[in-house]
Design a protein around this motif. Structure first.
Motif, mmCIF file in Angstrom:
data_model
loop_
_atom_site.group_PDB
_atom_site.id
_atom_site.type_symbol
_atom_site.label_atom_id
_atom_site.label_comp_id
_atom_site.label_asym_id
_atom_site.label_seq_id
_atom_site.Cartn_x
_atom_site.Cartn_y
_atom_site.Cartn_z
ATOM 1 N N GLU A 1 47.805 24.435 40.304
ATOM 2 C CA GLU A 1 47.982 23.214 39.514
ATOM 3 C C GLU A 1 46.845 22.986 38.505
ATOM 4 O OE1 GLU A 1 48.531 20.039 42.311
ATOM 5 O OE2 GLU A 1 50.572 20.676 42.799
ATOM 6 N N PRO A 2 46.634 23.935 37.599
ATOM 7 C CA PRO A 2 45.579 23.754 36.591
ATOM 8 C C PRO A 2 45.986 22.733 35.536
ATOM 9 C CG PRO A 2 46.849 25.710 36.097
ATOM 10 C CD PRO A 2 47.368 25.199 37.414
ATOM 11 N N ILE B 1 40.423 24.165 35.779
ATOM 12 C CA ILE B 1 40.495 25.170 34.716
ATOM 13 C C ILE B 1 40.694 26.564 35.310
ATOM 14 C CG2 ILE B 1 39.253 26.210 32.774
ATOM 15 C CD1 ILE B 1 37.604 23.597 32.652
ATOM 16 N N ILE B 2 41.527 27.335 34.645
ATOM 17 C CA ILE B 2 41.694 28.744 34.987
ATOM 18 C C ILE B 2 41.248 29.580 33.797
ATOM 19 C CG2 ILE B 2 43.454 30.551 35.245
ATOM 20 C CD1 ILE B 2 44.826 28.764 37.275
ATOM 21 N N SER B 3 40.462 30.624 34.076
ATOM 22 C CA SER B 3 39.982 31.542 33.049
ATOM 23 C C SER B 3 40.667 32.893 33.236
ATOM 24 C CB SER B 3 38.467 31.712 33.160
ATOM 25 O OG SER B 3 38.024 32.843 32.439
ATOM 26 N N PHE C 1 55.641 26.011 31.110
ATOM 27 C CA PHE C 1 55.458 25.122 32.248
ATOM 28 C C PHE C 1 54.643 23.878 31.880
ATOM 29 C CE2 PHE C 1 56.316 29.219 34.303
ATOM 30 C CZ PHE C 1 57.296 28.842 35.218
ATOM 31 N N GLY C 2 54.324 23.759 30.601
ATOM 32 C CA GLY C 2 53.629 22.568 30.131
ATOM 33 C C GLY C 2 52.134 22.555 30.390
ATOM 34 N N ILE C 3 51.564 23.720 30.695
ATOM 35 C CA ILE C 3 50.128 23.786 30.963
ATOM 36 C C ILE C 3 49.374 23.964 29.644
ATOM 37 C CG2 ILE C 3 48.295 24.972 32.233
ATOM 38 C CD1 ILE C 3 50.506 26.140 34.032
ATOM 39 N N GLU D 1 52.832 32.774 39.547
ATOM 40 C CA GLU D 1 53.099 31.968 40.749
ATOM 41 C C GLU D 1 51.807 31.402 41.332
ATOM 42 O OE1 GLU D 1 55.370 34.096 43.603
ATOM 43 O OE2 GLU D 1 57.157 34.262 42.341
ATOM 44 N N THR D 2 50.783 32.239 41.410
ATOM 45 C CA THR D 2 49.497 31.779 41.940
ATOM 46 C C THR D 2 48.887 30.713 41.047
ATOM 47 O OG1 THR D 2 49.089 33.936 42.958
ATOM 48 C CG2 THR D 2 47.186 32.510 42.636
#
Length: 294
Positions: A96-97, A42-44, A118-120, A90-91
């Motif tokens: 790869e979240p 997970i990215i917040s 990007f399908g996230i 990019e980061t």
């Protein structure tokens, strides 16, 4: 303080990773299958969503956060992938979240749309009033499969909030000028997050009728309003020093100039109960100061 109680299912998952031979093959397979149902990376994209993920029991799945994600302590060790102005796409892609949690009113809609391409999967956290904290923690718990942690934390928050409402319901009514920012001078109007805190503590926000949530004003407008209390969301006493010049303002005359920690009071997180307690005690002290000087 909010106590996180780990669920039996999460304990089984932890044991299966550390001691796979302890569990039967069927239990081990079931645990792995269950974990795949929920986001694991997970990215917040805002400090408050970082806190909410930790509160809901998903802090160990965070792999990237926004700048100023400084609570709890574990959040400080995570890679920073965004600021309040921009997102480092990019980061984020390199990490790869499998889920991105963002602030609906704060993060750029264009940035979020780019990430979607990007399908996230993305999840929007919309800030609101005080009661919404408990709701959002529960929703995150369901999304992450951590209900046995999130639900008790949510209930503890609701109980703490109800206790504060009862404790301070007889606070005296006082006119408040709240300084959000010193230069340019900015206050808050009808934003529910701060406005509900003021109301709980008995404050009448003198700029509540402004047509914009966070108006930029001038000193002359404050002079007209004649607030009996001035409070700043600041960690710096110097940001309040300018008001000592204006002795005609009741708040200055009676020594009712205070500050609160913005990281607690402004941030949409369970820690706001600490901020409310501080704010309400300021209200009581301000009334004492006024009575003493009259």
């Amino acid at each position: 303080m909010f106590v996180h109680v780990r669920s039996v299912s999460l304990s089984i998952m932890a044991l299966s990773l550390l001691f796979p031979s302890v569990l039967s093959p069927s239990v081990h397979a079931q645990s792995l299958t269950e974990s795949k149902k929920y986001p694991q990376r997970i990215i917040s994209l805002s400090p408050h969503t970082t806190e909410l993920v930790f509160a809901a029991g998903g802090g160990d799945r965070l792999i990237g956060v926004s700048a100023y994600s400084d609570y709890p302590e574990a959040a400080k060790t995570l890679p920073i992938v965004a600021s309040s102005q921009q997102i480092n796409v990019e980061t984020i892609l390199a990490l790869e979240p499998d889920m991105i949690i963002y602030w609906q009113q704060g993060n750029s809609a264009a940035d979020i749309e780019q990430l979607k391409k990007f399908g996230i999967p993305v999840y929007a956290s919309k800030t609101g009033g005080l009661d919404d904290i408990g709701i959002q923690i529960q929703r995150l718990g369901r999304m992450l499969g951590t209900e046995t942690i999130a639900d008790p934390v949510s209930e503890q928050y609701r109980t703490a909030l109800a206790t504060l409402r009862t404790k301070y319901k007889h606070n005296p009514q006082q006119d408040l000028f709240y300084q959000v920012w010193p230069t340019p001078l900015m206050t808050v109007a009808n934003d529910p997050w701060l406005q509900q805190q003021f109301q709980l503590c008995g404050f009448n926000n003198v700029f509540n009728d402004s047509p914009v949530p966070y108006p930029v004003i001038n000193v002359e407008q404050v002079l007209v309003k004649q607030p009996s209390v001035i409070i700043a969301g600041s960690v710096n006493d110097a940001e309040l020093a300018q008001w000592q010049t204006w002795k005609s303002i009741p708040a200055v005359k009676h020594g009712n100039i205070f500050r609160v920690n913005p990281d607690v009071s402004h941030r949409f997180s369970p820690r706001v109960v600490q901020g409310i307690e501080t704010l309400c005690e300021i209200a009581l002290q301000a009334q004492k100061n006024t009575d003493k000087n009259n």
